[in-house]
Design a protein around this motif. Structure first.
Motif, PDB file in Angstrom:
ATOM      1  N   UNK A   1      12.913   9.020   4.228  1.00  0.00           N
ATOM      2  CA  UNK A   1      11.919   9.443   3.239  1.00  0.00           C
ATOM      3  C   UNK A   1      11.098   8.254   2.742  1.00  0.00           C
ATOM      4  N   UNK A   2       9.772   8.454   2.680  1.00  0.00           N
ATOM      5  CA  UNK A   2       8.844   7.455   2.141  1.00  0.00           C
ATOM      6  C   UNK A   2       7.875   8.138   1.179  1.00  0.00           C
ATOM      7  N   UNK A   3       7.404   7.364   0.213  1.00  0.00           N
ATOM      8  CA  UNK A   3       6.251   7.761  -0.594  1.00  0.00           C
ATOM      9  C   UNK A   3       5.105   6.863  -0.157  1.00  0.00           C
ATOM     10  N   UNK A   4       4.036   7.465   0.368  1.00  0.00           N
ATOM     11  CA  UNK A   4       2.932   6.664   0.898  1.00  0.00           C
ATOM     12  C   UNK A   4       1.649   6.988   0.142  1.00  0.00           C
ATOM     13  N   UNK A   5       0.774   5.992  -0.043  1.00  0.00           N
ATOM     14  CA  UNK A   5      -0.496   6.241  -0.736  1.00  0.00           C
ATOM     15  C   UNK A   5      -1.441   7.068   0.120  1.00  0.00           C
ATOM     16  N   UNK A   6      -2.247   7.871  -0.562  1.00  0.00           N
ATOM     17  CA  UNK A   6      -3.203   8.733   0.132  1.00  0.00           C
ATOM     18  C   UNK A   6      -4.602   8.498  -0.444  1.00  0.00           C
ATOM     19  N   UNK A   7      -5.221   9.525  -0.988  1.00  0.00           N
ATOM     20  CA  UNK A   7      -6.579   9.396  -1.517  1.00  0.00           C
ATOM     21  C   UNK A   7      -6.590   8.575  -2.810  1.00  0.00           C
ATOM     22  N   UNK A   8      -7.697   7.884  -3.014  1.00  0.00           N
ATOM     23  CA  UNK A   8      -7.867   7.033  -4.189  1.00  0.00           C
ATOM     24  C   UNK A   8      -8.146   7.889  -5.425  1.00  0.00           C
TER      25      UNK A   8
ATOM     26  N   UNK B   1      -8.509   6.176  -8.728  1.00  0.00           N
ATOM     27  CA  UNK B   1      -9.423   5.357  -9.528  1.00  0.00           C
ATOM     28  C   UNK B   1      -9.502   3.951  -8.946  1.00  0.00           C
ATOM     29  N   UNK B   2     -10.625   3.285  -9.204  1.00  0.00           N
ATOM     30  CA  UNK B   2     -10.831   1.918  -8.733  1.00  0.00           C
ATOM     31  C   UNK B   2     -10.273   0.892  -9.714  1.00  0.00           C
ATOM     32  N   UNK B   3     -10.460   1.136 -11.007  1.00  0.00           N
ATOM     33  CA  UNK B   3     -10.021   0.190 -12.034  1.00  0.00           C
ATOM     34  C   UNK B   3      -9.219   0.926 -13.098  1.00  0.00           C
ATOM     35  N   UNK B   4      -7.891   0.764 -13.122  1.00  0.00           N
ATOM     36  CA  UNK B   4      -7.095   0.048 -12.119  1.00  0.00           C
ATOM     37  C   UNK B   4      -7.034   0.843 -10.815  1.00  0.00           C
ATOM     38  N   UNK B   5      -6.775   0.150  -9.721  1.00  0.00           N
ATOM     39  CA  UNK B   5      -6.746   0.800  -8.414  1.00  0.00           C
ATOM     40  C   UNK B   5      -5.487   1.662  -8.294  1.00  0.00           C
ATOM     41  N   UNK B   6      -5.687   2.969  -8.172  1.00  0.00           N
ATOM     42  CA  UNK B   6      -4.567   3.902  -8.104  1.00  0.00           C
ATOM     43  C   UNK B   6      -4.807   4.931  -7.009  1.00  0.00           C
ATOM     44  N   UNK B   7      -3.725   5.301  -6.336  1.00  0.00           N
ATOM     45  CA  UNK B   7      -3.792   6.304  -5.278  1.00  0.00           C
ATOM     46  C   UNK B   7      -2.915   7.504  -5.619  1.00  0.00           C
ATOM     47  N   UNK B   8      -3.210   8.611  -4.965  1.00  0.00           N
ATOM     48  CA  UNK B   8      -2.251   9.704  -4.925  1.00  0.00           C
ATOM     49  C   UNK B   8      -1.111   9.271  -4.006  1.00  0.00           C
ATOM     50  N   UNK B   9       0.103   9.699  -4.333  1.00  0.00           N
ATOM     51  CA  UNK B   9       1.256   9.356  -3.505  1.00  0.00           C
ATOM     52  C   UNK B   9       1.826  10.629  -2.896  1.00  0.00           C
ATOM     53  N   UNK B  10       2.114  10.564  -1.603  1.00  0.00           N
ATOM     54  CA  UNK B  10       2.552  11.733  -0.847  1.00  0.00           C
ATOM     55  C   UNK B  10       3.939  11.472  -0.272  1.00  0.00           C
ATOM     56  N   UNK B  11       4.810  12.455  -0.364  1.00  0.00           N
ATOM     57  CA  UNK B  11       6.144  12.336   0.214  1.00  0.00           C
ATOM     58  C   UNK B  11       6.138  12.727   1.684  1.00  0.00           C
ATOM     59  N   UNK B  12       6.668  11.852   2.537  1.00  0.00           N
ATOM     60  CA  UNK B  12       6.758  12.130   3.971  1.00  0.00           C
ATOM     61  C   UNK B  12       8.131  11.697   4.479  1.00  0.00           C
ATOM     62  N   UNK B  13       8.502  12.245   5.631  1.00  0.00           N
ATOM     63  CA  UNK B  13       9.715  11.810   6.320  1.00  0.00           C
ATOM     64  C   UNK B  13       9.304  11.129   7.619  1.00  0.00           C
ATOM     65  N   UNK B  14       9.797   9.925   7.812  1.00  0.00           N
ATOM     66  CA  UNK B  14       9.526   9.197   9.049  1.00  0.00           C
ATOM     67  C   UNK B  14      10.593   9.581  10.071  1.00  0.00           C
ATOM     68  N   UNK B  15      10.138  10.150  11.195  1.00  0.00           N
ATOM     69  CA  UNK B  15      11.046  10.596  12.248  1.00  0.00           C
ATOM     70  C   UNK B  15      10.701   9.848  13.530  1.00  0.00           C
ATOM     71  N   UNK B  16      11.711   9.327  14.202  1.00  0.00           N
ATOM     72  CA  UNK B  16      11.485   8.518  15.393  1.00  0.00           C
ATOM     73  C   UNK B  16      11.263   9.372  16.637  1.00  0.00           C
ATOM     74  N   UNK B  17      10.546   8.788  17.584  1.00  0.00           N
ATOM     75  CA  UNK B  17      10.273   9.483  18.843  1.00  0.00           C
ATOM     76  C   UNK B  17      11.585   9.796  19.568  1.00  0.00           C
TER      77      UNK B  17
END
Length: 219
Positions: A174-181, A183-199
């Motif tokens: 499980x990871x939380x990764x940044x997505x769409x911006x 705000x610029x000041x302060x710089x903030x993103x939406x955070x999305x939950x994903x699962x990293x699965x290997x090939x």
């Protein structure tokens, strides 16, 4: 359903996490924010609130660790300090991205990737990226008795349901990764939950979204 499919190659790649403290840590794949930035850099335009879905998957030949001389200003002692810093790097990194959204926006991205405004890059301007494929592809849902995931992938939480978890041979990280911006000041993103699965991970008795070339689309 149609989506834009793009493939990229970079001899060296690094996707630094914002939580790296004493050393540099990397995501296993570029976060959505990096892909969004690449698209708008290639188009020469600024993001104006457009929304679209992104599928991110990729592969690499090896991970190696390099050392760089890191310079940091010590506010307490009021002096510049130098220290060695370990940097993990992906060697011969290949990335596959699917983008689903408004048809006109997809056409803009397609044109931008075929004729980029500036030379595109991943993970910082020091690591150039080669765009190896850009095309519109048809996508459809298909039922599989057994499906081998062909590339390391981010699988969003909305797909990684209990039913999917049971059908998966193995576990995702499980990871939380940044997505769409946001705000610029302060710089903030939406955070999305994903699962990293290997090939090579198997999925059994599931309906998956795949493109016309048989590759999964994780949205």
């Amino acid at each position: 359903m149609e989506c834009l499919k793009a493939e990229f190659f970079s001899p060296i790649a690094l996707f630094k996490t914002p939580f790296s403290i004493k050393g540099i840590e990397t995501y296993p794949l570029p976060p959505y924010s990096t892909v969004i930035g690449l698209l708008y850099t290639a188009s020469g335009k600024k993001w104006k609130g457009e929304r679209f879905n992104i599928s991110v998957q990729g592969d690499y030949e090896a991970i190696f660790r390099d050392y760089v001389r890191f310079r940091k200003y010590n506010k307490k002692d009021k002096k510049l300090e130098t220290l060695p810093l370990e940097v993990p790097l992906f060697y011969n990194f290949r990335l596959t991205v699917h983008i689903l959204g408004d048809e006109n926006l997809l056409k803009e991205f397609e044109k931008a990737l075929k004729f980029p405004y500036v030379f595109p890059y991943l993970s910082g301007g020091e690591y150039p990226v080669k765009i190896t494929k850009v095309k519109m592809v048809a996508c459809r849902k298909e039922y599989f008795d057994t499906f081998n995931i062909p590339k390391n992938a981010y699988i969003p939480e909305n797909i990684f349901t209990e039913e999917f978890r049971v059908s998966l041979e193995g576990h995702g990280v499980y990871y939380r990764v940044p997505s769409f911006l946001i705000s610029q000041k302060p710089r903030q993103h939406e955070w999305v939950g994903v699962y990293y699965v290997q090939k090579g991970t198997k999925v059994s008795e599931m309906e998956l979204l795949v493109d016309e070339e048989g590759e999964p689309v994780w949205v």
